[in-house]
Design an enzyme around this catalytic site. Structure first.
Site, PDB file in Angstrom:
ATOM      1  N   TRP A 153      15.005  51.291  25.646  1.00 43.06           N
ATOM      2  CA  TRP A 153      14.155  51.022  24.474  1.00 43.06           C
ATOM      3  C   TRP A 153      13.370  49.717  24.603  1.00 43.06           C
ATOM      4  O   TRP A 153      12.471  49.466  23.822  1.00 43.06           O
ATOM      5  CB  TRP A 153      15.008  50.957  23.208  1.00 43.06           C
ATOM      6  CG  TRP A 153      16.227  50.084  23.369  1.00 43.06           C
ATOM      7  CD1 TRP A 153      17.503  50.497  23.629  1.00 43.06           C
ATOM      8  CD2 TRP A 153      16.279  48.650  23.333  1.00 43.06           C
ATOM      9  NE1 TRP A 153      18.339  49.412  23.763  1.00 43.06           N
ATOM     10  CE2 TRP A 153      17.623  48.267  23.585  1.00 43.06           C
ATOM     11  CE3 TRP A 153      15.332  47.642  23.120  1.00 43.06           C
ATOM     12  CZ2 TRP A 153      18.039  46.933  23.624  1.00 43.06           C
ATOM     13  CZ3 TRP A 153      15.739  46.315  23.157  1.00 43.06           C
ATOM     14  CH2 TRP A 153      17.079  45.975  23.405  1.00 43.06           C
ATOM     15  N   ASN A 154      13.737  48.855  25.553  1.00 38.98           N
ATOM     16  CA  ASN A 154      13.160  47.498  25.479  1.00 38.98           C
ATOM     17  C   ASN A 154      11.726  47.406  25.967  1.00 38.98           C
ATOM     18  O   ASN A 154      11.007  46.485  25.600  1.00 38.98           O
ATOM     19  CB  ASN A 154      14.063  46.499  26.190  1.00 38.98           C
ATOM     20  CG  ASN A 154      14.250  46.805  27.669  1.00 38.98           C
ATOM     21  OD1 ASN A 154      13.978  47.915  28.121  1.00 38.98           O
ATOM     22  ND2 ASN A 154      14.685  45.816  28.421  1.00 38.98           N
ATOM     23  N   PRO A 178      13.182  59.642  26.742  1.00 42.62           N
ATOM     24  CA  PRO A 178      13.033  58.242  26.327  1.00 42.62           C
ATOM     25  C   PRO A 178      14.221  57.815  25.469  1.00 42.62           C
ATOM     26  O   PRO A 178      15.006  58.646  25.017  1.00 42.62           O
ATOM     27  CB  PRO A 178      11.739  58.256  25.521  1.00 42.62           C
ATOM     28  CG  PRO A 178      11.642  59.633  24.972  1.00 42.62           C
ATOM     29  CD  PRO A 178      12.290  60.534  25.979  1.00 42.62           C
ATOM     30  N   ALA A 179      14.353  56.529  25.241  1.00 45.14           N
ATOM     31  CA  ALA A 179      15.416  56.031  24.358  1.00 45.14           C
ATOM     32  C   ALA A 179      15.185  56.552  22.943  1.00 45.14           C
ATOM     33  O   ALA A 179      14.047  56.641  22.483  1.00 45.14           O
ATOM     34  CB  ALA A 179      15.432  54.513  24.358  1.00 45.14           C
ATOM     35  N   GLY A 230      18.431  51.372  32.621  1.00 45.42           N
ATOM     36  CA  GLY A 230      19.296  51.143  31.476  1.00 45.42           C
ATOM     37  C   GLY A 230      20.520  50.351  31.892  1.00 45.42           C
ATOM     38  O   GLY A 230      20.505  49.636  32.899  1.00 45.42           O
ATOM     39  N   SER A 231      21.597  50.508  31.145  1.00 45.53           N
ATOM     40  CA  SER A 231      22.790  49.720  31.421  1.00 45.53           C
ATOM     41  C   SER A 231      23.498  50.200  32.680  1.00 45.53           C
ATOM     42  O   SER A 231      23.421  51.381  33.055  1.00 45.53           O
ATOM     43  CB  SER A 231      23.761  49.840  30.237  1.00 45.53           C
ATOM     44  OG  SER A 231      24.164  51.200  30.101  1.00 45.53           O
ATOM     45  N   GLU A 252      17.704  51.338  37.929  1.00 42.64           N
ATOM     46  CA  GLU A 252      17.320  49.975  37.542  1.00 42.64           C
ATOM     47  C   GLU A 252      18.258  49.585  36.418  1.00 42.64           C
ATOM     48  O   GLU A 252      18.121  50.060  35.295  1.00 42.64           O
ATOM     49  CB  GLU A 252      15.868  49.964  37.077  1.00 42.64           C
ATOM     50  CG  GLU A 252      14.853  50.321  38.145  1.00 42.64           C
ATOM     51  CD  GLU A 252      14.649  49.211  39.157  1.00 42.64           C
ATOM     52  OE1 GLU A 252      13.987  49.460  40.168  1.00 42.64           O
ATOM     53  OE2 GLU A 252      15.176  48.097  38.933  1.00 42.64           O
ATOM     54  N   LEU A 253      19.266  48.772  36.722  1.00 41.16           N
ATOM     55  CA  LEU A 253      20.381  48.611  35.799  1.00 41.16           C
ATOM     56  C   LEU A 253      20.431  47.207  35.184  1.00 41.16           C
ATOM     57  O   LEU A 253      19.432  46.497  35.119  1.00 41.16           O
ATOM     58  CB  LEU A 253      21.677  48.972  36.535  1.00 41.16           C
ATOM     59  CG  LEU A 253      21.662  50.385  37.177  1.00 41.16           C
ATOM     60  CD1 LEU A 253      22.969  50.658  37.921  1.00 41.16           C
ATOM     61  CD2 LEU A 253      21.398  51.467  36.155  1.00 41.16           C
ATOM     62  N   CYS A 286      15.903  42.852  31.106  1.00 37.08           N
ATOM     63  CA  CYS A 286      16.919  42.900  32.157  1.00 37.08           C
ATOM     64  C   CYS A 286      16.848  41.695  33.071  1.00 37.08           C
ATOM     65  O   CYS A 286      17.777  41.422  33.825  1.00 37.08           O
ATOM     66  CB  CYS A 286      16.736  44.159  32.979  1.00 37.08           C
ATOM     67  SG  CYS A 286      15.094  44.253  33.678  1.00 37.08           S
ATOM     68  N   GLU A 383      25.978  40.402  30.246  1.00 42.57           N
ATOM     69  CA  GLU A 383      24.564  40.301  29.884  1.00 42.57           C
ATOM     70  C   GLU A 383      24.463  40.200  28.364  1.00 42.57           C
ATOM     71  O   GLU A 383      24.888  41.093  27.656  1.00 42.57           O
ATOM     72  CB  GLU A 383      23.857  41.548  30.386  1.00 42.57           C
ATOM     73  CG  GLU A 383      22.386  41.610  30.156  1.00 42.57           C
ATOM     74  CD  GLU A 383      21.826  42.894  30.720  1.00 42.57           C
ATOM     75  OE1 GLU A 383      22.415  43.963  30.496  1.00 42.57           O
ATOM     76  OE2 GLU A 383      20.796  42.827  31.408  1.00 42.57           O
TER      77      GLU A 383
END
Ligand SMILES: NC(=O)c1ccc[n+]([C@@H]2O[C@H](COP(=O)([O-])OP(=O)(O)OC[C@H]3O[C@@H](n4cnc5c(N)ncnc54)[C@H](O)[C@@H]3O)[C@@H](O)[C@H]2O)c1
Ligand SMILES: O=C[C@H](O)CS(=O)(=O)O
Length: 484
Positions: A153-154, A178-179, A230-231, A252-253, A286, A383
């Site tokens: 979502w960011n 999407p988120a 995401g996470s 991409e975490l 991130c 994080e």
């Protein structure tokens, strides 16, 4: 509110501006929490039907020339540029970031489309020197096929185009989940892609229960690649779910970025770099500075100057002039930042500034500065993903590198020093995919974006970005004449 320009961007059968029934998901305004629109959700049956349509679209799309694909992407790029303002307003409405940042994200998102339009015509193969006189060896670059993307979502625009643009450039199709908090920007981008002539079913949007949609995408053998941002926790799960169908993966975490500020740093440059890295998107990126390590000789001066700069930040609705810090995405995010502050203070950290939910209520949070932070505190290991600047002190270069590398994450790191030899020594010693030297702004479409260790696999943007959507096919040809 969705005004007329925004309504035109959301002209999609899966988007409604009036309340809908239970299998539609409400999207709310990040600042006011008022409903903005409703999006249709997809169950596993609907996901599999979408995958089938994507297969046919991709087969037709890969027959297009690279020039045709590039031209269409450029048309999409130009339309996004023309619609930057309504797109930014929509993005701020659903995600919360200040309009100035949203405008910047729209430009950043568009830059990936232009970049991969250029790359579309440079997916060169190779002709190799054959070890046998009668053989000729060639390498063809071919599209992976049907791809899926699951995004956070960011960055509701950039995290979409950073995946969709290289996929389309390479000749792939894309199914995007999407988120749930920020799907409207994805629909708006898809509307502009259709206006640019993108064939039907080449870019499909699958809102719905993340677990169910994700499982259906992972289980399908027709989906040959998954790109996830995401996470790390979810990334590990998706990696396992993709194993049975051996999908190509881009991950991409999460991050836990250290900043190292040495005594010989330019103080103002370091403060500006920390502010940019730490407080962009209210600390919800991130690559945000998560741990700020400051050498003893500059610690007092930097903490004073940083406190002053943080004190100048303006919290509020991202649409209001002068606001530099929008709301966090939800109450869970607020609770996590608060838990890091409370944990650190319970273990001896000093609360220098801020420290809690903003008086506005909602998910607005005071930009916060903690000093005397140590490796034993949660903020050193997790994080934060919020507007918390945590200052640690160090004595030597070796100690700083050891503390910076003391994490399972490896996405981005930063250092500030005017000593060129130290810039090289420390950059090479840091175990991260990306290192900023004397800057807090490292992201663009041209550089390879990505992490190592638990921060992910693969790279996005750059020359490498399109390779994630291509396969290399080796041809070995015997050219000897029959009967020779
Ligand atoms: N490395 C990067 O480029 C990058 C960029 C942005 C965000 N992030 C990371 O993402 C995290 C914050 O974003 P977030 O809260 O959206 O992350 P998240 O992992 O909770 O969600 C990301 C996406 O995954 C979906 N999802 C969640 N659980 C799922 C499941 N079981 N199966 C399938 N899909 C599922 C969500 O709906 C969302 O679309 C942070 O850790 C941040 O560091 C990394
Ligand atoms: O949050 C993750 C994004 O990738 C951040 S950036 O805008 O690409 O730096």
């Amino acid at each position: 509110m969705i005004n007329a320009p925004l309504k035109a961007l959301l002209d999609h059968p899966d988007v409604s501006l009036t309340p809908q029934s239970s299998n539609w998901l409400a999207v709310t305004d990040a600042a006011t929490r008022e409903p903005l629109a409703w999006v249709k959700t997809h169950d596993a049956t609907a996901v599999n039907a979408a995958i089938a349509r994507s297969v046919g679209a991709q087969r037709r799309w890969q027959q297009q020339t690279a020039t045709a694909r590039a031209d269409l992407l450029m048309g999409w790029y130009q339309r996004i540029q023309q619609q930057q303002e309504p797109l930014a307003q929509l993005l701020t409405a659903e995600q919360g970031k200040p309009l100035a940042e949203a405008r910047g994200e729209i430009g950043y998102a568009a830059s990936f489309i232009r970049w991969f339009a250029e790359q579309a015509r440079r997916t060169d193969g190779a002709i190799l020197p054959s070890p046998l006189p009668q053989q000729r060896l060639l390498v063809l670059k071919q599209p992976v096929g049907v791809c899926a993307a699951i995004t956070p979502w960011n960055f509701p625009a950039a995290m979409i185009t950073r995946k969709v643009a290289p996929a389309l450039a390479a000749g792939c199709s894309m199914l995007v989940k999407p988120a749930e908090q920020t799907p409207l920007t994805t629909f708006a981008l898809a509307t502009l892609a259709a206006e640019a002539g993108l064939p039907a079913d080449l870019l499909l949007i699958l809102c719905g229960d993340a677990v169910n949609v994700g499982q259906a995408l992972c289980a399908s053998d027709s989906v040959r690649k998954l790109s996830f941002t995401g996470s790390t926790e979810v990334g590990r799960l998706l990696m396992a779910q993709c194993a049975p169908t051996v999908k190509k993966l881009s991950l991409e975490l999460g991050g836990n970025a250290p900043v190292l500020v040495f005594d010989d740093a330019d103080l103002e440059q370091a403060v500006q770099g920390i502010m940019l890295s730490k407080f962009r998107n209210s600390g919800q990126t991130c690559v945000c500075a998560n741990r700020i390590y400051v050498q003893s000789g500059i610690y007092q001066a930097l903490s004073e100057r940083l406190a002053q700069a943080i004190g100048e930040l303006q919290v509020g609705d991202g649409r209001q002039p002068g606001v530099t810090q929008g709301p966090l995405i939800d109450d869970t995010a607020v609770a996590k930042v608060q838990s890091h502050i409370d944990d650190a203070c319970s273990k001896g950290a000093t609360l220098r500034l801020g420290g809690g939910r903003d008086a506005r209520g909602g998910s607005f949070f005071q930009p916060t500065l903690l000093t005397h932070v140590t490796q034993q505190m949660r903020v050193a290991r997790e994080e934060t993903f919020g507007p918390l600047a945590a200052l640690f002190r160090f004595e030597s270069e070796a100690e700083a590198i050891a503390m910076a590398n003391d994490t399972e994450f490896g996405l981005a790191a930063y250092l500030f020093t005017q000593n060129a030899s130290r810039q090289w020594r420390v950059s090479e010693a840091l175990e991260y995919g990306m290192v900023g030297v004397n800057t807090g702004q490292i992201s663009n479409e041209i550089a390879p974006f990505g992490g190592i260790k638990h921060s992910g696999l693969g790279r996005e943007g750059s020359q490498a970005g399109i390779d994630e959507y291509l396969e290399s096919k080796y041809l070995c040809m015997d050219i000897s004449s029959p009967g020779a």
